[in-house]
Motif scaffolding. Structure first.
Motif, PDB file in Angstrom:
ATOM      1  N   LEU A 219       0.211  22.161   6.712  1.00 17.79           N
ATOM      2  CA  LEU A 219       0.827  23.219   7.524  1.00 17.79           C
ATOM      3  C   LEU A 219       2.010  22.670   8.326  1.00 17.79           C
ATOM      4  O   LEU A 219       3.031  23.338   8.497  1.00 17.79           O
ATOM      5  CB  LEU A 219      -0.229  23.822   8.462  1.00 17.79           C
ATOM      6  N   LEU A 220       1.858  21.425   8.814  1.00 16.14           N
ATOM      7  CA  LEU A 220       2.944  20.803   9.577  1.00 16.14           C
ATOM      8  C   LEU A 220       4.195  20.652   8.700  1.00 16.14           C
ATOM      9  O   LEU A 220       5.311  20.815   9.181  1.00 16.14           O
ATOM     10  CB  LEU A 220       2.501  19.435  10.100  1.00 16.14           C
ATOM     11  N   ASP A 223       5.760  24.208   8.079  1.00 15.36           N
ATOM     12  CA  ASP A 223       6.474  24.721   9.249  1.00 15.36           C
ATOM     13  C   ASP A 223       7.673  23.860   9.654  1.00 15.36           C
ATOM     14  O   ASP A 223       8.237  24.071  10.723  1.00 15.36           O
ATOM     15  CB  ASP A 223       5.518  24.802  10.447  1.00 15.36           C
ATOM     16  N   ASP A 224       8.006  22.845   8.831  1.00 13.24           N
ATOM     17  CA  ASP A 224       9.112  21.935   9.149  1.00 13.24           C
ATOM     18  C   ASP A 224       8.893  21.150  10.431  1.00 13.24           C
ATOM     19  O   ASP A 224       9.847  20.700  11.066  1.00 13.24           O
ATOM     20  CB  ASP A 224      10.450  22.695   9.244  1.00 13.24           C
ATOM     21  N   ARG A 225       7.647  21.014  10.842  1.00 10.64           N
ATOM     22  CA  ARG A 225       7.387  20.176  12.024  1.00 10.64           C
ATOM     23  C   ARG A 225       7.506  18.713  11.637  1.00 10.64           C
ATOM     24  O   ARG A 225       7.767  17.855  12.480  1.00 10.64           O
ATOM     25  CB  ARG A 225       5.975  20.451  12.561  1.00 10.64           C
TER      26      ARG A 225
ATOM     27  N   GLU B  90       6.044  28.241  17.174  1.00 13.32           N
ATOM     28  CA  GLU B  90       6.694  29.012  16.110  1.00 13.32           C
ATOM     29  C   GLU B  90       7.383  30.253  16.653  1.00 13.32           C
ATOM     30  O   GLU B  90       8.323  30.771  16.063  1.00 13.32           O
ATOM     31  CB  GLU B  90       5.679  29.429  15.040  1.00 13.32           C
ATOM     32  N   LYS B  96      10.185  24.999  19.792  1.00 12.85           N
ATOM     33  CA  LYS B  96       9.980  24.418  18.465  1.00 12.85           C
ATOM     34  C   LYS B  96      10.964  23.278  18.243  1.00 12.85           C
ATOM     35  O   LYS B  96      10.593  22.209  17.750  1.00 12.85           O
ATOM     36  CB  LYS B  96      10.182  25.519  17.409  1.00 12.85           C
ATOM     37  N   VAL B 100       9.873  19.398  17.523  1.00 11.26           N
ATOM     38  CA  VAL B 100      10.235  18.669  16.314  1.00 11.26           C
ATOM     39  C   VAL B 100      10.962  17.374  16.679  1.00 11.26           C
ATOM     40  O   VAL B 100      10.744  16.332  16.062  1.00 11.26           O
ATOM     41  CB  VAL B 100      11.118  19.543  15.394  1.00 11.26           C
TER      42      VAL B 100
END
Lengths: 329, 245
Positions: A219-220, A223-225, B90, B96, B100
């Protein structure tokens, strides 16, 4: 447990006294000291059967005494050992273990042997095996030299590569490209120490986020985390196959390490180990394993009828040709 | 069959070298204590404010306080942890972007602290309300009769007594909070339970690792318990119910 089979052999401790307790259809119990002839007949029957030529020890003796074999299975190791939509434990490893159970039934002449299923996790599988709660673990367990100090393994039935999944348009092409990136991996897997070692020797620096299971780690990435998910290639393929857009991801060709998967049994248990080796090795020699492989890796599998499309790798082909239980360092 | 225990495992080095397993557990302990301390401050602050607001004479404010308590008390902590870490960012693009870019540990620490702090604040709010409502009505009337404003009434009359009454349940809540920090392992925060499991996976010595973790948790919770007991004794008003000996 004594009611199912018509005749049950009972072995009492280490003494040479063999008793036979015969249960007629009426399930009427015979007196223990019925007659000397019964005992002699039993002893003769024992000696004449090759399997009983030597006293049973270890797991086989335990299975015979309890009338039950307990299989440890995983709940989400797709496609090795997991629960399907009917909450039944299924998978490639479960099919292989079913063959072992058949062999145990034949060996002990107990066609009605009870098969108990016990879900295990990566954390409790070794203690449960050692304590005797399970007799055989059928999942996605890496056979490593470290683990061999505590448990034994059957022949390698799968070979995985530890590698990374990235988004299709990602600039990451090799493992060295991970330098300076944030990646996800699943806590409690062999990928974690491996990655740390690679960071040290490869001179790269990555930030890790630990998911508690593979779907959270994935999932990370979705979501582009994170920019990559480092894990066993077949598990990555399983996550991608179940993703909303499987075409959005790709798996790197490079490998951090190759690891053999196998069934796990107790150490110093030569009779059971020989039976497991003979049975699973036999599947490989006869080519039957190819059919099992195709069923789980090259065709749609439950619960979502997804096809992993994961052909036999050269390393696995080699393991099928020469069945072995060598662990990875 | 049977399990052999090997306690020397704590003195072994990790596979990558340079660090011992006892140091690994200790590094997890600092995160546990950090999350517990920060979320306790959040919990006490929000819990006191919300709990007090639920006893004032304004139905709308009381409704908001009740909603706060029910929201955080009725959603499982595990789910709240997931929501704070995976879902909330999100919906907030700047957050977000920060998550990141930032060190993953910072984002995990922030999520875990907020989650545990707000979850516990709902429970503390309930206790603060109960504490205030357990006071005899006469105290409130007396404060009003001598002309104190509402704020003064709470500050000088009601809250000093209410807090003394609720020290025992606050102690349990503090101990619960410390143990609940282990839920942060589900978002990958490398706290004590996370490190314990990791150690188990590296060495396959789960029993030894978890025995050590158990003893550490007992030690922290007992310390918190003794500190609260000390506070209870020091603040006791002679002759009054709370802490009177």
């Amino acid at each position: 447990m004594w009611t199912t089979s018509s005749a049950v052999w009972l072995y009492v401790g280490e003494s040479p006294l063999w008793l036979v307790r015969k249960f007629a259809k009426t399930n009427r119990e015979m007196p223990l000291k019925r007659s000397i002839t019964t005992t002699l007949a039993a002893a003769f029957a024992l000696l004449s059967a090759p399997v009983f030529a030597q006293a049973l020890t270890g797991t086989l003796a335990k299975i015979r005494d309890t009338g039950t074999i307990t299989i440890g299975h995983r709940e989400a190791s797709i496609p090795f050992s997991y629960l399907d939509d009917k909450q039944q434990a299924v998978g490639y490893a479960m099919d292989i273990c079913a063959k072992v159970v058949d062999a145990v039934k034949a060996e002990l002449k107990m066609p009605n042997l009870k098969v108990a299923l016990q879900p295990v996790t990566s954390a409790n599988r070794i203690p449960l095996l050692q304590s005797g709660s399970i007799d055989l673990e059928c999942g996605s367990t890496t056979n490593s030299v470290d683990r061999q100090k505590q448990v034994a393994f059957g022949p390698t039935y799968f070979v995985i590569n530890v590698t990374a999944a990235v988004k299709k348009n990602s600039p990451i092409k090799t493992l060295a490209d991970l330098n300076g990136r944030t990646i996800s991996t699943t806590a409690g897997t062999t990928a974690v120490p491996l990655l740390k070692k690679y960071e040290k020797t490869g001179g790269i620096d990555v930030k890790e986020i630990y998911g508690k299971d593979h779907s959270e780690s994935f999932l990370l990435l979705v979501d582009d985390r994170v920019q990559a998910f480092v894990m066993d290639d077949v598990l990555l393929a399983g996550q991608i196959a179940n993703a909303r857009n499987p075409g959005e991801f790709r798996i790197l060709e490079e490998s951090l390490r190759t690891e053999p998967y196998s069934v796990m049994l107790r150490r110093e248990d030569p009779q059971f180990k020989a039976l497991v080796d003979r049975t699973i090795g036999g599947l490989m020699k006869s080519g039957e394993i190819e059919k099992l492989y195709a069923k789980w890796f090259m065709s749609p599998i439950p619960p979502r009828k997804v096809n992993l499309n994961f052909p036999v790798s050269p390393a696995l082909r080699e393991a099928f040709k020469n069945p072995n239980d060598r662990g990875v360092q | 069959m049977g399990i052999s225990l090997d306690w020397s495992v704590f003195l072994q080095e990790l596979p990558e070298g340079g660090v011992f397993y006892w140091e690994m557990l200790l590094s997890g302990l600092w995160w546990t204590l950090g999350v517990a301390a920060c979320s306790w401050l959040i919990a006490m602050l929000f819990g006191s404010v919300v709990g007090t607001l639920r006893t004032i004479d304004n139905r709308f404010v009381v409704f908001l306080g009740n909603a706060w308590v029910e929201l955080f008390r009725n959603v499982p902590l595990l789910v709240q942890m997931f929501l704070w870490y995976f879902v909330v960012p999100e919906f907030i693009p700047p957050l977000k972007a920060w998550v990141v870019a930032a060190d993953p540990a910072h984002a995990q620490f922030l999520s875990a602290t907020l989650c545990l702090g707000l979850f516990t604040s709902a429970r503390i709010a309930e206790q603060v309300r109960a504490g205030i409502q357990s006071l005899p009505r006469g105290q409130r009337y007396a404060a009003q009769a001598i002309g104190l404003t509402t704020a003064q009434m709470y500050r000088f009359v009601l809250l000093p007594m209410a807090y003394r009454i609720i020290i025992p349940p606050l102690t349990s809540e503090t101990m619960n909070l410390i143990k609940n920090t282990s839920i942060a392992l589900t978002i990958g925060l490398a706290e004590l339970t996370f490190r314990t499991r990791e150690m188990g996976e590296y060495t396959f010595r789960f029993f030894e690792a978890f025995t050590a973790a158990t003893l550490i948790y007992i030690a922290i919770a007992m310390t918190a318990n003794r500190v609260m007991a000390l506070i209870e004794r020091r603040t006791a008003v002679p002759g009054y119910i709370a802490g009177a000996k």
